[in-house]
Design a protein around this motif. Structure first.
Motif, PDB file in Angstrom:
ATOM      1  N   TRP A 182     -59.126  76.360  44.827  1.00 41.04           N
ATOM      2  CA  TRP A 182     -59.242  77.757  44.431  1.00 41.04           C
ATOM      3  C   TRP A 182     -60.684  78.231  44.357  1.00 41.04           C
ATOM      4  O   TRP A 182     -61.006  79.348  44.741  1.00 41.04           O
ATOM      5  N   ALA A 183     -61.595  77.397  43.854  1.00 38.16           N
ATOM      6  CA  ALA A 183     -62.996  77.780  43.680  1.00 38.16           C
ATOM      7  C   ALA A 183     -63.844  76.520  43.726  1.00 38.16           C
ATOM      8  O   ALA A 183     -63.335  75.403  43.781  1.00 38.16           O
ATOM      9  N   HIS A 184     -65.170  76.696  43.709  1.00 43.20           N
ATOM     10  CA  HIS A 184     -66.070  75.552  43.759  1.00 43.20           C
ATOM     11  C   HIS A 184     -65.884  74.662  42.529  1.00 43.20           C
ATOM     12  O   HIS A 184     -65.747  75.144  41.397  1.00 43.20           O
ATOM     13  N   GLU A 185     -65.882  73.356  42.758  1.00 42.91           N
ATOM     14  CA  GLU A 185     -65.654  72.416  41.667  1.00 42.91           C
ATOM     15  C   GLU A 185     -66.706  72.548  40.574  1.00 42.91           C
ATOM     16  O   GLU A 185     -66.391  72.412  39.384  1.00 42.91           O
ATOM     17  N   ARG A 186     -67.957  72.800  40.954  1.00 42.45           N
ATOM     18  CA  ARG A 186     -69.018  72.902  39.954  1.00 42.45           C
ATOM     19  C   ARG A 186     -68.735  74.032  38.968  1.00 42.45           C
ATOM     20  O   ARG A 186     -68.924  73.883  37.761  1.00 42.45           O
ATOM     21  N   GLN A 187     -68.265  75.165  39.497  1.00 36.84           N
ATOM     22  CA  GLN A 187     -67.942  76.301  38.644  1.00 36.84           C
ATOM     23  C   GLN A 187     -66.798  75.961  37.690  1.00 36.84           C
ATOM     24  O   GLN A 187     -66.840  76.282  36.499  1.00 36.84           O
ATOM     25  N   ARG A 188     -65.807  75.266  38.195  1.00 32.70           N
ATOM     26  CA  ARG A 188     -64.637  74.918  37.384  1.00 32.70           C
ATOM     27  C   ARG A 188     -64.986  73.853  36.342  1.00 32.70           C
ATOM     28  O   ARG A 188     -64.496  73.885  35.213  1.00 32.70           O
ATOM     29  N   ASP A 189     -65.837  72.903  36.740  1.00 32.96           N
ATOM     30  CA  ASP A 189     -66.272  71.884  35.784  1.00 32.96           C
ATOM     31  C   ASP A 189     -67.082  72.505  34.653  1.00 32.96           C
ATOM     32  O   ASP A 189     -66.961  72.106  33.485  1.00 32.96           O
ATOM     33  N   LYS A 190     -67.939  73.463  34.992  1.00 40.14           N
ATOM     34  CA  LYS A 190     -68.754  74.126  33.969  1.00 40.14           C
ATOM     35  C   LYS A 190     -67.873  74.804  32.929  1.00 40.14           C
ATOM     36  O   LYS A 190     -68.189  74.813  31.732  1.00 40.14           O
ATOM     37  N   ALA A 191     -66.758  75.361  33.368  1.00 40.69           N
ATOM     38  CA  ALA A 191     -65.815  76.012  32.446  1.00 40.69           C
ATOM     39  C   ALA A 191     -64.901  75.005  31.756  1.00 40.69           C
ATOM     40  O   ALA A 191     -64.124  75.383  30.882  1.00 40.69           O
ATOM     41  N   ASP A 192     -64.981  73.726  32.138  1.00 39.80           N
ATOM     42  CA  ASP A 192     -64.091  72.684  31.605  1.00 39.80           C
ATOM     43  C   ASP A 192     -62.632  73.104  31.771  1.00 39.80           C
ATOM     44  O   ASP A 192     -61.813  72.995  30.855  1.00 39.80           O
ATOM     45  N   GLU A 193     -62.316  73.568  32.989  1.00 35.08           N
ATOM     46  CA  GLU A 193     -60.968  74.075  33.251  1.00 35.08           C
ATOM     47  C   GLU A 193     -59.896  73.031  32.964  1.00 35.08           C
ATOM     48  O   GLU A 193     -58.930  73.294  32.227  1.00 35.08           O
ATOM     49  N   VAL A 194     -60.059  71.837  33.530  1.00 33.09           N
ATOM     50  CA  VAL A 194     -59.038  70.813  33.354  1.00 33.09           C
ATOM     51  C   VAL A 194     -58.944  70.385  31.890  1.00 33.09           C
ATOM     52  O   VAL A 194     -57.847  70.182  31.358  1.00 33.09           O
ATOM     53  N   GLY A 195     -60.087  70.265  31.224  1.00 36.61           N
ATOM     54  CA  GLY A 195     -60.082  69.896  29.819  1.00 36.61           C
ATOM     55  C   GLY A 195     -59.346  70.904  28.966  1.00 36.61           C
ATOM     56  O   GLY A 195     -58.558  70.533  28.072  1.00 36.61           O
ATOM     57  N   GLN A 196     -59.574  72.184  29.233  1.00 37.80           N
ATOM     58  CA  GLN A 196     -58.871  73.225  28.483  1.00 37.80           C
ATOM     59  C   GLN A 196     -57.364  73.107  28.684  1.00 37.80           C
ATOM     60  O   GLN A 196     -56.579  73.159  27.725  1.00 37.80           O
ATOM     61  N   VAL A 197     -56.966  72.962  29.944  1.00 33.05           N
ATOM     62  CA  VAL A 197     -55.535  72.891  30.260  1.00 33.05           C
ATOM     63  C   VAL A 197     -54.908  71.643  29.638  1.00 33.05           C
ATOM     64  O   VAL A 197     -53.822  71.703  29.039  1.00 33.05           O
ATOM     65  N   ALA A 198     -55.578  70.506  29.769  1.00 35.28           N
ATOM     66  CA  ALA A 198     -55.036  69.259  29.234  1.00 35.28           C
ATOM     67  C   ALA A 198     -54.854  69.317  27.720  1.00 35.28           C
ATOM     68  O   ALA A 198     -53.855  68.831  27.185  1.00 35.28           O
TER      69      ALA A 198
END
Length: 243
Positions: free
Chosen positions: A46-62
């Motif tokens: 969906w978007a660049h991994e760096r941007q998603r990591d900075k937002a801690d996307e997976v951590g938030q969802v988990a």
């Protein structure tokens, strides 16, 4: 006992075997078509991994989905495997990640990367657009990340997915609050489509960092699902209003 052993064998297949893990479910033609556009699948992420990591996307969802060590998590529409590689250590060696997709090129690339990374708790799975083809009663939590708007037959996919969920299984959908043609799903429309298949909303959270929202639902028991022919499409008023 034989059925349990068969499911266990399927879940321990090597990542190089991108095949369905269950027989076909109910066919797509038994379900109504959605009353909304279906976005084209344009990229494996969906978007660049760096941007998603900075937002801690997976951590938030988990955290919001309470994904824990030892659980089996299905990533429906895994694409490039962004969630796969980050959830694998979270569920640990006693857990399992089922990385499911329908696009052959994505599956081939994901198989290679999983093998190179030595992720022994990941199984790459080939599904169908209306059916994830996962073993019955095998999944604690499923995530559908920035791809719900690309599902051509959402009612079939949700109906067949429910059979793969354990009792009380959680389904988390991450998407943008936008019309489907702009690669998002309005929350009101999402709620309606999930409810029409018997899913119960647990929470709706706007994720930090501009990565969309997370909607968590509890999957219905297989015997509590509506008959496919009785499902009625939800009116996509948001798309009509923005034309």
């Amino acid at each position: 006992m034989i059925r349990f052993a068969a499911i266990l064998l399927l879940l321990t297949l090597p990542a190089s075997a991108a095949e369905p893990l269950a027989p076909p479910g109910v066919p797509a033609e038994r379900f109504p078509m959605p009353d909304r556009p279906v976005a084209e699948i344009v990229a494996p992420q969906w978007a660049h991994e760096r941007q998603r990591d900075k937002a801690d996307e997976v951590g938030q969802v988990a955290r919001l989905m309470r994904i824990a060590p030892g659980e089996t998590v299905a990533d429906i529409g895994a694409g490039s495997g962004y969630y796969v590689f980050r959830l694998s250590p979270r569920v640990g060696p006693e857990g399992r990640i089922l990385a499911q997709d329908i696009t052959p090129d994505y599956l081939t690339d994901l198989e290679r990367r999983v093998s190179e990374a030595g992720l022994s708790n990941v199984t790459v799975v080939r599904g169908e657009a209306h059916d994830p083809r996962l073993p019955p009663g095998s999944v604690d939590a499923a995530v559908l990340v920035h791809m719900y708007h690309e599902i051509a037959q959402p009612f079939g996919l949700l109906w067949n997915l429910a059979a793969a969920m354990k009792p009380g299984g959680r389904v988390g959908i991450v998407d943008a609050d936008a019309i489907p043609s702009r690669h998002g799903t309005p929350p009101k429309l999402l709620r309606c489509e999930l409810a029409s298949v018997g899913y119960r909303e647990v929470s709706m959270t706007r994720l930090k960092g501009g990565v969309g929202y997370l909607a968590v639902f509890e999957a219905p028991r297989p015997d509590a699902r509506p008959a496919p022919e009785t499902i009625r499409p939800c009116r996509d008023g948001t798309t009509r209003d923005k034309r």
